[in-house]
Design a protein around this motif. Structure first.
Motif, PDB file in Angstrom:
ATOM      1  N   LEU A 116       0.821  -1.209   0.000  1.00 19.07           N
ATOM      2  CA  LEU A 116       0.000   0.000   0.000  1.00 19.07           C
ATOM      3  C   LEU A 116       0.854   1.257   0.000  1.00 19.07           C
ATOM      4  O   LEU A 116       0.501   2.257  -0.642  1.00 19.07           O
ATOM      5  CB  LEU A 116      -0.930  -0.014   1.211  1.00 19.07           C
ATOM      6  N   ALA A 117       1.981   1.240   0.709  1.00 21.46           N
ATOM      7  CA  ALA A 117       2.864   2.402   0.727  1.00 21.46           C
ATOM      8  C   ALA A 117       3.428   2.683  -0.662  1.00 21.46           C
ATOM      9  O   ALA A 117       3.477   3.836  -1.107  1.00 21.46           O
ATOM     10  CB  ALA A 117       3.999   2.179   1.730  1.00 21.46           C
ATOM     11  N   PHE A 120       0.564   4.101  -2.859  1.00 20.59           N
ATOM     12  CA  PHE A 120       0.209   5.498  -2.603  1.00 20.59           C
ATOM     13  C   PHE A 120       1.367   6.452  -2.857  1.00 20.59           C
ATOM     14  O   PHE A 120       1.158   7.675  -2.839  1.00 20.59           O
ATOM     15  CB  PHE A 120      -0.286   5.655  -1.169  1.00 20.59           C
ATOM     16  N   ARG A 123       1.015   9.410  -6.635  1.00 19.35           N
ATOM     17  CA  ARG A 123      -0.162  10.168  -6.261  1.00 19.35           C
ATOM     18  C   ARG A 123      -1.205  10.137  -7.378  1.00 19.35           C
ATOM     19  O   ARG A 123      -0.889  10.154  -8.561  1.00 19.35           O
ATOM     20  CB  ARG A 123       0.216  11.601  -5.928  1.00 19.35           C
ATOM     21  N   SER A 127      -6.198  10.195  -3.448  1.00 21.84           N
ATOM     22  CA  SER A 127      -5.245   9.345  -2.735  1.00 21.84           C
ATOM     23  C   SER A 127      -5.195   9.698  -1.245  1.00 21.84           C
ATOM     24  O   SER A 127      -5.114   8.815  -0.388  1.00 21.84           O
ATOM     25  CB  SER A 127      -3.850   9.475  -3.344  1.00 21.84           C
ATOM     26  N   ARG A 128      -5.265  10.988  -0.917  1.00 21.16           N
ATOM     27  CA  ARG A 128      -5.236  11.385   0.486  1.00 21.16           C
ATOM     28  C   ARG A 128      -6.481  10.892   1.222  1.00 21.16           C
ATOM     29  O   ARG A 128      -6.406  10.457   2.372  1.00 21.16           O
ATOM     30  CB  ARG A 128      -5.128  12.903   0.597  1.00 21.16           C
ATOM     31  N   ARG A 131      -6.157   7.135   1.812  1.00 24.42           N
ATOM     32  CA  ARG A 131      -5.182   6.881   2.884  1.00 24.42           C
ATOM     33  C   ARG A 131      -5.785   7.170   4.246  1.00 24.42           C
ATOM     34  O   ARG A 131      -5.553   6.448   5.226  1.00 24.42           O
ATOM     35  CB  ARG A 131      -3.937   7.754   2.687  1.00 24.42           C
ATOM     36  N   LEU A 135      -6.568   4.496   7.531  1.00 25.01           N
ATOM     37  CA  LEU A 135      -6.026   4.693   8.872  1.00 25.01           C
ATOM     38  C   LEU A 135      -7.025   4.334   9.971  1.00 25.01           C
ATOM     39  O   LEU A 135      -6.649   4.226  11.139  1.00 25.01           O
ATOM     40  CB  LEU A 135      -5.583   6.147   9.061  1.00 25.01           C
ATOM     41  N   PRO A 197      -2.341  -0.279   8.773  1.00 26.34           N
ATOM     42  CA  PRO A 197      -2.162   1.183   8.670  1.00 26.34           C
ATOM     43  C   PRO A 197      -0.855   1.681   9.259  1.00 26.34           C
ATOM     44  O   PRO A 197      -0.221   2.574   8.682  1.00 26.34           O
ATOM     45  CB  PRO A 197      -3.369   1.725   9.448  1.00 26.34           C
ATOM     46  N   MET A 200       1.878   0.909   6.838  1.00 24.68           N
ATOM     47  CA  MET A 200       1.734   1.720   5.633  1.00 24.68           C
ATOM     48  C   MET A 200       2.225   3.146   5.865  1.00 24.68           C
ATOM     49  O   MET A 200       2.964   3.709   5.045  1.00 24.68           O
ATOM     50  CB  MET A 200       0.272   1.738   5.191  1.00 24.68           C
ATOM     51  N   VAL A 201       1.857   3.747   6.992  1.00 24.51           N
ATOM     52  CA  VAL A 201       2.220   5.142   7.261  1.00 24.51           C
ATOM     53  C   VAL A 201       3.734   5.283   7.425  1.00 24.51           C
ATOM     54  O   VAL A 201       4.357   6.180   6.837  1.00 24.51           O
ATOM     55  CB  VAL A 201       1.485   5.635   8.521  1.00 24.51           C
ATOM     56  N   TYR A 204       5.469   4.522   4.100  1.00 28.03           N
ATOM     57  CA  TYR A 204       5.190   5.598   3.146  1.00 28.03           C
ATOM     58  C   TYR A 204       6.084   6.810   3.418  1.00 28.03           C
ATOM     59  O   TYR A 204       6.626   7.435   2.496  1.00 28.03           O
ATOM     60  CB  TYR A 204       3.723   5.997   3.221  1.00 28.03           C
TER      61      TYR A 204
END
Length: 321
Positions: A116-117, A120, A123, A127-128, A131, A135, A197, A200-201, A204
């Motif tokens: 997922l990272a 995303f 872009r 996308s935001r 994401r 979360l 999540p 991913m965060v 990312y």
């Protein structure tokens, strides 16, 4: 004719004391100030981490029961608690279940989180927003998520079984949480959903720090997407991957609330982990000495993993990575 005498030169004695080098007192003052600044943190660590750790180790060598809180008597019994725990089949099964649960969760969370990272990092519209939606599992409290998933995985009235039957994939309800063969897998899948999540965060953020020039140079050399990912992305992302795996391991190996809310360690102890065994021995059997033994095992496992992590980071720093 007068003879001129040369002036005599007085030589200082060899044992004369030397004056202190300028700046030595200021260095001492600086060192003292440094210790004064970190003293509150050291006192906090000693009070809230060191003391409980020492007490837990001592408790594992004591016959510690609820009556101890009234009488204050907790006689030492040597290695009796350790022998009892290591000879208990529940501990052996829990150790194996913890290994499976931890490895399965880390692999699933990291693989899907990294995918997922990477997805995303390119872009696109909304996308935001997507994401932010992804979360939500991370923001929901663990117990709440477990209760929701317990309803979803219910054999009779669960949404998942209803969807599978509608699609014709199953004839009857799958016993996700009531079968010893499937319950641990269900717990792993739920924990993967919760941990995606976070992975991913963090990953990312690590991808955003990789210089774009490296990708341009790789594309000019004719490298394909997989070669670029293997030769550029993964090496540059290695420090972030280490942090993600270590933090994921620390939070997964001691997990308790998720298992208790999902299966309470059942069915037939199929989902007992070291965390749930600690809870069961301490608060159900009321044998705090044996519960402390399992807790010390968890601490030892975490400490070994932390040492390996620090050594890996030191090696990376020494290589200039």
């Amino acid at each position: 004719m007068s003879t001129a005498t040369a002036p005599s030169v007085t030589t200082p004695p060899a044992n004369a004391s030397r004056a202190p080098a300028p700046g030595r007192s200021s260095r001492r003052r600086t060192a003292l100030l440094r210790w004064l600044f970190i003293a509150p943190a050291l006192l906090y660590m000693a009070a809230f981490f060191g003391y409980p750790l020492v007490r837990n180790v001592l408790m594992s060598f004591q016959h510690y029961t609820p009556t101890t809180y009234f009488t204050g008597e907790a006689p030492f019994n040597g290695l009796d608690n350790w022998r009892a725990v290591f000879s208990d089949p529940l501990f052996t099964d829990a150790l194996w279940h913890t290994a499976l649960f931890t490895v399965g969760s880390l692999l699933g969370q990291f693989t899907l989180g990294l995918a997922l990272a990477v997805f995303f990092s390119r872009r696109f519209r909304l996308s935001r927003f997507v994401r932010a939606v992804l979360l939500l599992p991370w923001l929901v409290p663990m117990v709440v998520a477990a209760v929701v998933w317990r309803r979803i995985l219910d054999q009779e009235h669960g949404v998942l079984n209803a969807a599978l039957q509608t699609l014709g994939l199953t004839d009857g309800g799958v016993p996700w949480l009531s079968s010893p063969d499937v319950a641990l897998l269900s717990a792993v899948l739920v924990n993967i959903w919760i941990g995606i999540p976070f992975n991913m965060v963090i990953l990312y953020g690590g991808l955003q720090e990789i210089p774009r020039d490296l990708y341009e140079a790789a594309s000019l050399d004719g490298a394909g997407p997989w070669r670029v990912f293997r030769s550029v992305t993964l090496p540059m992302l290695r420090p972030v991957i280490t942090v993600v795996l270590v933090l994921g391991f620390m939070s997964t190996v001691k997990i308790l609330d998720l298992i208790l809310a999902l299966t309470s360690g059942g069915p037939a102890d199929a989902t007992q982990t070291l965390g749930t065994v600690t809870y069961q021995m301490s608060f159900l059997r009321l044998d705090f000495g044996q519960g402390a033994v399992v807790g010390n095992v968890l601490i030892l496992i975490s400490a070994v993993f932390a040492v390996l992590y620090l050594r890996a980071n030191r090696a990376d720093f020494g290589n200039g990575k």
